[in-house]
Design a protein around this motif. Structure first.
Motif, PDB file in Angstrom:
ATOM      1  N   LEU A   1       0.820  -1.215   0.000  1.00 20.63           N
ATOM      2  CA  LEU A   1       0.000   0.000   0.000  1.00 20.63           C
ATOM      3  C   LEU A   1       0.854   1.265   0.000  1.00 20.63           C
ATOM      4  N   VAL A   2       1.974   1.227   0.709  1.00 21.85           N
ATOM      5  CA  VAL A   2       2.868   2.389   0.731  1.00 21.85           C
ATOM      6  C   VAL A   2       3.520   2.575  -0.635  1.00 21.85           C
ATOM      7  N   THR A   3       3.879   1.466  -1.278  1.00 19.09           N
ATOM      8  CA  THR A   3       4.454   1.530  -2.623  1.00 19.09           C
ATOM      9  C   THR A   3       3.485   2.187  -3.599  1.00 19.09           C
ATOM     10  N   LEU A   4       2.187   1.989  -3.352  1.00 23.80           N
ATOM     11  CA  LEU A   4       1.154   2.588  -4.196  1.00 23.80           C
ATOM     12  C   LEU A   4       0.796   4.006  -3.750  1.00 23.80           C
ATOM     13  N   LYS A   5       1.607   4.559  -2.854  1.00 24.30           N
ATOM     14  CA  LYS A   5       1.489   5.965  -2.429  1.00 24.30           C
ATOM     15  C   LYS A   5       0.284   6.251  -1.540  1.00 24.30           C
ATOM     16  N   THR A   6      -0.244   5.236  -0.875  1.00 24.23           N
ATOM     17  CA  THR A   6      -1.302   5.500   0.105  1.00 24.23           C
ATOM     18  C   THR A   6      -0.685   5.500   1.503  1.00 24.23           C
ATOM     19  N   LYS A   7      -1.490   5.914   2.479  1.00 24.27           N
ATOM     20  CA  LYS A   7      -1.031   5.949   3.872  1.00 24.27           C
ATOM     21  C   LYS A   7      -1.963   5.087   4.727  1.00 24.27           C
ATOM     22  N   PRO A   8      -1.680   3.778   4.795  1.00 18.65           N
ATOM     23  CA  PRO A   8      -2.533   2.910   5.629  1.00 18.65           C
ATOM     24  C   PRO A   8      -2.316   3.214   7.103  1.00 18.65           C
ATOM     25  N   VAL A   9      -3.396   3.572   7.809  1.00 21.93           N
ATOM     26  CA  VAL A   9      -3.261   3.935   9.220  1.00 21.93           C
ATOM     27  C   VAL A   9      -3.939   2.938  10.143  1.00 21.93           C
ATOM     28  N   ARG A  10      -4.698   2.016   9.563  1.00 27.00           N
ATOM     29  CA  ARG A  10      -5.409   1.064  10.408  1.00 27.00           C
ATOM     30  C   ARG A  10      -5.647  -0.230   9.631  1.00 27.00           C
ATOM     31  N   ILE A  11      -5.355  -1.367  10.256  1.00 32.86           N
ATOM     32  CA  ILE A  11      -5.635  -2.685   9.691  1.00 32.86           C
ATOM     33  C   ILE A  11      -6.702  -3.337  10.570  1.00 32.86           C
ATOM     34  N   VAL A  12      -7.795  -3.773   9.972  1.00 34.38           N
ATOM     35  CA  VAL A  12      -8.952  -4.224  10.747  1.00 34.38           C
ATOM     36  C   VAL A  12      -9.448  -5.586  10.258  1.00 34.38           C
ATOM     37  N   PRO A  13      -9.784  -6.529  11.170  1.00 40.42           N
ATOM     38  CA  PRO A  13     -10.467  -7.760  10.751  1.00 40.42           C
ATOM     39  C   PRO A  13     -11.841  -7.393  10.183  1.00 40.42           C
ATOM     40  N   ASP A  14     -12.214  -7.988   9.066  1.00 44.04           N
ATOM     41  CA  ASP A  14     -13.453  -7.584   8.386  1.00 44.04           C
ATOM     42  C   ASP A  14     -14.696  -7.706   9.260  1.00 44.04           C
ATOM     43  N   PHE A  15     -14.737  -8.702  10.150  1.00 41.72           N
ATOM     44  CA  PHE A  15     -15.955  -8.887  10.931  1.00 41.72           C
ATOM     45  C   PHE A  15     -16.163  -7.756  11.937  1.00 41.72           C
ATOM     46  N   ILE A  16     -15.071  -7.129  12.389  1.00 43.52           N
ATOM     47  CA  ILE A  16     -15.202  -5.999  13.306  1.00 43.52           C
ATOM     48  C   ILE A  16     -15.802  -4.797  12.570  1.00 43.52           C
ATOM     49  N   SER A  17     -15.411  -4.631  11.306  1.00 42.55           N
ATOM     50  CA  SER A  17     -15.977  -3.538  10.512  1.00 42.55           C
ATOM     51  C   SER A  17     -17.475  -3.743  10.290  1.00 42.55           C
ATOM     52  N   ILE A  18     -17.878  -4.984  10.022  1.00 40.46           N
ATOM     53  CA  ILE A  18     -19.305  -5.281   9.850  1.00 40.46           C
ATOM     54  C   ILE A  18     -20.048  -5.020  11.156  1.00 40.46           C
ATOM     55  N   PHE A  19     -19.473  -5.463  12.255  1.00 38.71           N
ATOM     56  CA  PHE A  19     -20.064  -5.233  13.573  1.00 38.71           C
ATOM     57  C   PHE A  19     -20.277  -3.733  13.801  1.00 38.71           C
ATOM     58  N   ASN A  20     -19.259  -2.935  13.497  1.00 38.22           N
ATOM     59  CA  ASN A  20     -19.351  -1.499  13.730  1.00 38.22           C
ATOM     60  C   ASN A  20     -20.418  -0.836  12.867  1.00 38.22           C
ATOM     61  N   LEU A  21     -20.542  -1.292  11.620  1.00 30.84           N
ATOM     62  CA  LEU A  21     -21.584  -0.741  10.747  1.00 30.84           C
ATOM     63  C   LEU A  21     -22.969  -1.024  11.318  1.00 30.84           C
ATOM     64  N   VAL A  22     -23.174  -2.241  11.792  1.00 32.48           N
ATOM     65  CA  VAL A  22     -24.484  -2.595  12.345  1.00 32.48           C
ATOM     66  C   VAL A  22     -24.772  -1.795  13.621  1.00 32.48           C
ATOM     67  N   GLN A  23     -23.735  -1.531  14.425  1.00 31.70           N
ATOM     68  CA  GLN A  23     -23.963  -0.694  15.608  1.00 31.70           C
ATOM     69  C   GLN A  23     -24.491   0.669  15.210  1.00 31.70           C
ATOM     70  N   MET A  24     -23.964   1.225  14.124  1.00 27.18           N
ATOM     71  CA  MET A  24     -24.464   2.510  13.642  1.00 27.18           C
ATOM     72  C   MET A  24     -25.884   2.367  13.099  1.00 27.18           C
ATOM     73  N   GLU A  25     -26.144   1.280  12.364  1.00 24.01           N
ATOM     74  CA  GLU A  25     -27.482   1.059  11.815  1.00 24.01           C
ATOM     75  C   GLU A  25     -28.533   0.949  12.914  1.00 24.01           C
ATOM     76  N   LYS A  26     -28.123   0.413  14.060  1.00 21.22           N
ATOM     77  CA  LYS A  26     -29.067   0.259  15.177  1.00 21.22           C
ATOM     78  C   LYS A  26     -29.593   1.600  15.682  1.00 21.22           C
TER      79      LYS A  26
END
Length: 373
Positions: A168-193
């Motif tokens: 990702l750095v080679t592609l000139k982006t700045k990755p600041v957070r690596i997350v397991p996908d299920f935690i991201s889904i969990f967080n989206l549903v918390q907002m949907e609630k």
């Protein structure tokens, strides 16, 4: 596992967060990206990838992944932007256990000791580790006089993170957070609630059907309770079609999208009936795994039923799948309304191209950055 403690930005896979302006979700069958502007999603991009490029969460073909990531980054103008990246849960070791309720430094030492016993080749110097406090344990330990807490420990080899960050750095982006996908889904549903009338005492089940596997997890009142991974996914259906009709993988994928699981089969040829019989057997097997998970959760939490269900993952888009789950488990599947997070109105064409089931983790990566005003 409370919403404020499970937010992905609380995990240790954080690398100097400043202003998040984009998100990437690297899955088994596709790579997806989005661009944020002024707290709203401005644009999305999705690139399909061939079977074998990413297997069990591992990147097997870095050249292809690099090319697809570059296309997305260029299309969304993510160069020099701070981004969050979700990757498959299979990259992580996730363990549940109880430890003494002690100070933070001592907690982490206890967690490391536990992981040394249960994670193969675990070395705290070679792994990135974090944990989530799941609250007081109901079980009293005879070995400790102090009170006990339940924890979910999440750990990943450093070299796995470093390889991805390097790309990702080679592609000139700045990755600041690596997350397991299920935690991201969990967080989206918390907002949907926030927009759904859900009581704190209601049990919620997530079924995320991916290409290689299905993740089943449960929560109540914003607390993560239990998860299970089942080695059944959309690729298994594709393989059935590929084998029966003797066609290539790409064409089998296209045929899978045309399937209608609830269609009347009286007019089908004998071969078609055989195909559907094998697919039905596969779905029955998945349903058995879901039922076992529900029964375990209900026994552990002493609850009478599952009150709400959210479906994610591209394979849940198969025509009839949602209706089968609703009928067989006597539940109504909740709808995730991703349109509320965009800077522009989404029409039917947009929703067809980027259905919520496929982009849930992608949006969940940055849901704490999104403004609902």
């Amino acid at each position: 596992l409370k919403i404020d403690t499970l937010r992905s930005d609380d995990l240790m896979f954080d690398l100097n967060k400043e202003k998040i302006e984009g998100s990437l979700d690297i899955g088994t069958s596709s790579i997806k990206g989005l661009k944020l502007k002024k707290g709203k999603i401005e644009a999305l991009d999705l690139r399909e990838i061939k079977t074998g490029v990413i297997v069990n969460g591992n990147i097997e073909d870095y050249l292809t992944v690099n090319e697809e990531l570059k296309t997305i980054i260029d299309n969304l103008d993510l160069k020099n932007k701070e981004i969050v990246v979700s990757i498959p849960i299979q990259n992580f070791f996730i363990k549940f256990f109880q430890i003494s309720d002690v100070e933070e430094k001592e907690r982490r030492a206890l967690i490391v000791n536990e992981l040394e016993d249960i994670v193969p080749n675990f070395d705290s110097n070679e792994f990135v580790t974090d944990y989530v406090d799941l609250g007081p344990s109901k079980i009293v330990s005879s070995e400790s006089e102090s009170s006990q807490i339940n924890v979910m420990a999440i750990t990943i080899p450093k070299n796995r993170v470093n390889e991805l960050v390097e790309v990702l750095v080679t592609l000139k982006t700045k990755p600041v957070r690596i997350v397991p996908d299920f935690i991201s889904i969990f967080n989206l549903v918390q907002m949907e609630k926030e927009f759904i009338d859900i009581e704190e005492t209601e049990s919620i089940m997530f079924i995320d059907v991916g290409s290689e596997s299905t993740k089943i997890f449960f929560e109540m009142g914003g607390q993560f309770k239990f998860y299970r991974i089942v080695s059944l996914g959309g690729n298994d259906i594709t393989s059935i079609i590929e084998r029966f009709y003797n066609i290539d993988r790409e064409r089998a994928e296209e045929e899978k999208k045309k399937l209608e699981l609830l269609a009347e089969k009286d007019t089908y040829s004998d071969e078609d009936k055989e195909v559907f019989k094998e697919i039905e057997d596969l779905i029955n097997e998945l349903e058995d795994s879901i039922k076992i998970s529900i029964d375990y959760y209900k026994a552990q939490e002493n609850v009478p039923q599952i009150d709400r269900v959210f479906l994610t993952g591209g394979s849940t888009l198969l025509k009839g799948f949602k209706q089968i789950i609703e009928k067989d488990f006597d539940v109504e599947i909740e709808t995730i309304d991703i349109a509320r997070y965009f800077s522009h109105s989404m029409d039917e064409e947009d929703l067809d191209e980027f259905p919520a089931q496929r982009v849930a983790a992608l949006i969940g990566n940055v849901i704490t950055e999104v403004s609902l005003k």
